[in-house]
Design a protein around this motif. Structure first.
Motif, PDB file in Angstrom:
ATOM      1  N   ASN A 110       9.554   2.967  -1.487  1.00 22.83           N
ATOM      2  CA  ASN A 110       9.906   2.919  -0.070  1.00 22.83           C
ATOM      3  C   ASN A 110       9.434   4.166   0.675  1.00 22.83           C
ATOM      4  O   ASN A 110       9.003   4.085   1.834  1.00 22.83           O
ATOM      5  CB  ASN A 110      11.417   2.756   0.080  1.00 22.83           C
ATOM      6  N   GLU A 111       9.502   5.313   0.024  1.00 22.51           N
ATOM      7  CA  GLU A 111       9.126   6.565   0.681  1.00 22.51           C
ATOM      8  C   GLU A 111       7.636   6.629   0.991  1.00 22.51           C
ATOM      9  O   GLU A 111       7.235   7.093   2.068  1.00 22.51           O
ATOM     10  CB  GLU A 111       9.511   7.753  -0.207  1.00 22.51           C
ATOM     11  N   TYR A 112       6.807   6.149   0.073  1.00 23.65           N
ATOM     12  CA  TYR A 112       5.362   6.292   0.228  1.00 23.65           C
ATOM     13  C   TYR A 112       4.681   5.031   0.763  1.00 23.65           C
ATOM     14  O   TYR A 112       3.468   5.042   0.989  1.00 23.65           O
ATOM     15  CB  TYR A 112       4.735   6.659  -1.117  1.00 23.65           C
TER      16      TYR A 112
ATOM     17  N   VAL B 195       0.861  -1.178   0.000  1.00 26.04           N
ATOM     18  CA  VAL B 195       0.000   0.000   0.000  1.00 26.04           C
ATOM     19  C   VAL B 195       0.899   1.230   0.000  1.00 26.04           C
ATOM     20  O   VAL B 195       1.780   1.374   0.857  1.00 26.04           O
ATOM     21  CB  VAL B 195      -0.927   0.049   1.230  1.00 26.04           C
ATOM     22  N   LEU B 196       0.690   2.111  -0.973  1.00 26.07           N
ATOM     23  CA  LEU B 196       1.384   3.392  -1.022  1.00 26.07           C
ATOM     24  C   LEU B 196       0.378   4.512  -0.840  1.00 26.07           C
ATOM     25  O   LEU B 196      -0.749   4.433  -1.341  1.00 26.07           O
ATOM     26  CB  LEU B 196       2.096   3.587  -2.369  1.00 26.07           C
ATOM     27  N   HIS B 197       0.761   5.561  -0.130  1.00 24.39           N
ATOM     28  CA  HIS B 197      -0.034   6.777  -0.018  1.00 24.39           C
ATOM     29  C   HIS B 197       0.810   7.942  -0.536  1.00 24.39           C
ATOM     30  O   HIS B 197       1.760   8.367   0.115  1.00 24.39           O
ATOM     31  CB  HIS B 197      -0.468   7.021   1.428  1.00 24.39           C
ATOM     32  N   VAL B 198       0.452   8.431  -1.710  1.00 26.13           N
ATOM     33  CA  VAL B 198       1.210   9.490  -2.377  1.00 26.13           C
ATOM     34  C   VAL B 198       0.539  10.831  -2.082  1.00 26.13           C
ATOM     35  O   VAL B 198      -0.660  10.992  -2.330  1.00 26.13           O
ATOM     36  CB  VAL B 198       1.258   9.247  -3.894  1.00 26.13           C
ATOM     37  N   PRO B 199       1.266  11.812  -1.543  1.00 22.57           N
ATOM     38  CA  PRO B 199       0.657  13.099  -1.212  1.00 22.57           C
ATOM     39  C   PRO B 199       0.094  13.825  -2.436  1.00 22.57           C
ATOM     40  O   PRO B 199       0.684  13.783  -3.519  1.00 22.57           O
ATOM     41  CB  PRO B 199       1.813  13.896  -0.589  1.00 22.57           C
TER      42      PRO B 199
END
Length: 365
Positions: free
Chosen positions: A360-362, A10-14
């Motif tokens: 990795n960041e999101y 799961v990624l959450h991109v701003p």
């Protein structure tokens, strides 16, 4: 080729700045997805799109119910796998929504594997139809929380960038305010630019009939999702009465629902979304159904266009594609628009591979 491992993410991109429409407010875009590994070293990536809520339920479905059915299987048997998952253990409790979106992520990953194995971009693997790019329209300047000044500044810049179509959100508590915003935008972009409005299900039939009629004077290309998406007969009433075509599909989850919309005469532009129907396999079936009735396709981009650019480029009845750039920077081959047209992807696969740094960041799961 055999599937050896299934990994979810799961990624959450701003989203900067956060946006609203008539029913949603979003500060992040969610990617609930899966990487499917094979014994030949090819990894397929598939995902669905959310407003960053409910992602855990989508990947739980993949991990607990779909992944065990995939291990040891041939990814090229994609339609057999689609049937086994669609009519398997989760069929009793969910034939749309969460389970369908989970199946979409899996199905997209399987098609990504097949296109990579063929060393072709997906649009060529499916059989190309458009070799010179895809006409794009831009939604990213028309959010409901924009002031009128910001709205006019953004849509003007969109036209100056070469887009030949813009879409804005309506559905304010007072429709008079919608009317004034639509009027101002039409004056700002001129008469030659395609102009669409999206109600995001906010109106009832009476409101849609009244304000749909009033807004006809602005030469709208379509009126999108004016009513609850389950209200087929309400959309039929509007399609029969208004001179503005009705566009629907963002929240229509199955080929059977699209069949009923088409047979009722309630849909005039089909916005079937690969992340809402259960992936590429069902998307292609809906596209074939629409083609039989000469209903043009212009998908909603719940995955922000990465996969749909391939589908539109390989589908005769698909004539244009929405553009929203929120997540394009995270992909190894981002969806790109130049002079108002999508540039066709060149790399093998479905354009779903994510740059490791951003993955990795999101990543939140």
């Amino acid at each position: 080729m055999i599937i050896t491992k299934v990994e979810t993410f799961v990624l959450h991109v701003p989203i900067t700045p956060p946006i609203t429409d008539a029913i949603n407010a979003a500060s992040h875009w969610g990617l609930s997805g899966v990487n499917i590994h094979t014994d030949e070293g090819i990894v397929g990536c598939g995902y669905t799109g959310t407003c960053a809520h409910g992602d855990d339920m989508i990947v739980d479905t993949i991990e607990r119910y779909y992944a065990p059915e995939l291990i040891g299987k041939d990814p090229f048997m994609v339609k057999e796998l689609w049937d086994s998952l669609r009519y398997g253990k989760m069929h009793w409790i969910g034939r749309a929504g969460i389970t369908h979106m989970a199946l979409a992520a899996v199905d997209i990953a399987l098609w990504d594997i097949m296109a990579k194995a063929a060393n072709r971009p997906l649009w060529q693997y499916l059989g190309g139809h458009k070799s010179k790019g895809i006409k794009a329209y831009n939604t990213n300047g028309g959010w409901l929380n924009w002031s009128t000044d910001r709205l006019l500044k953004d849509v003007t810049e969109i036209v100056e960038q070469g887009f030949t179509g813009v879409k804005i959100k309506v559905g304010k508590p007072d429709p008079h305010e919608d009317y004034e915003r639509v009027k101002a935008v039409r004056q700002a972009i001129g008469d030659q630019t395609l102009f669409m409005i999206d109600v995001n299900q906010q109106w009832n039939v009476n409101t849609a009939m009244t304000w749909g009629k009033r807004l006809e004077e602005f030469n709208l290309f379509w009126l999108e999702e004016p009513l609850n998406p389950d209200d087929i007969m309400g959309h039929k009433k509007l399609a029969d009465a208004l001179n503005v075509p009705i566009a629907i599909g963002e929240h229509v989850y199955t080929k059977h629902a699209f069949r009923d919309y088409i047979h009722a005469g309630a849909i005039e532009y089909c916005q079937v979304d690969v992340t809402r129907v259960a992936g590429i396999t069902e998307w292609l079936q809906v596209a074939g159904l629409a083609a039989a009735y000469d209903i043009p396709l212009c998908p909603h981009v719940g995955e922000m266009g990465q996969i749909h650019q391939h589908l539109v480029a390989s589908t005769p009845g698909a004539f244009m594609l929405e553009y929203i750039p929120w997540i394009r920077h995270i992909f190894e081959e981002p969806a790109t628009v130049k002079d108002g047209f999508y540039v066709l992807p060149e790399r093998p696969g479905a354009s779903t591979d994510i740059i490791p740094h951003y993955f990795n960041e999101y990543r939140v799961r």
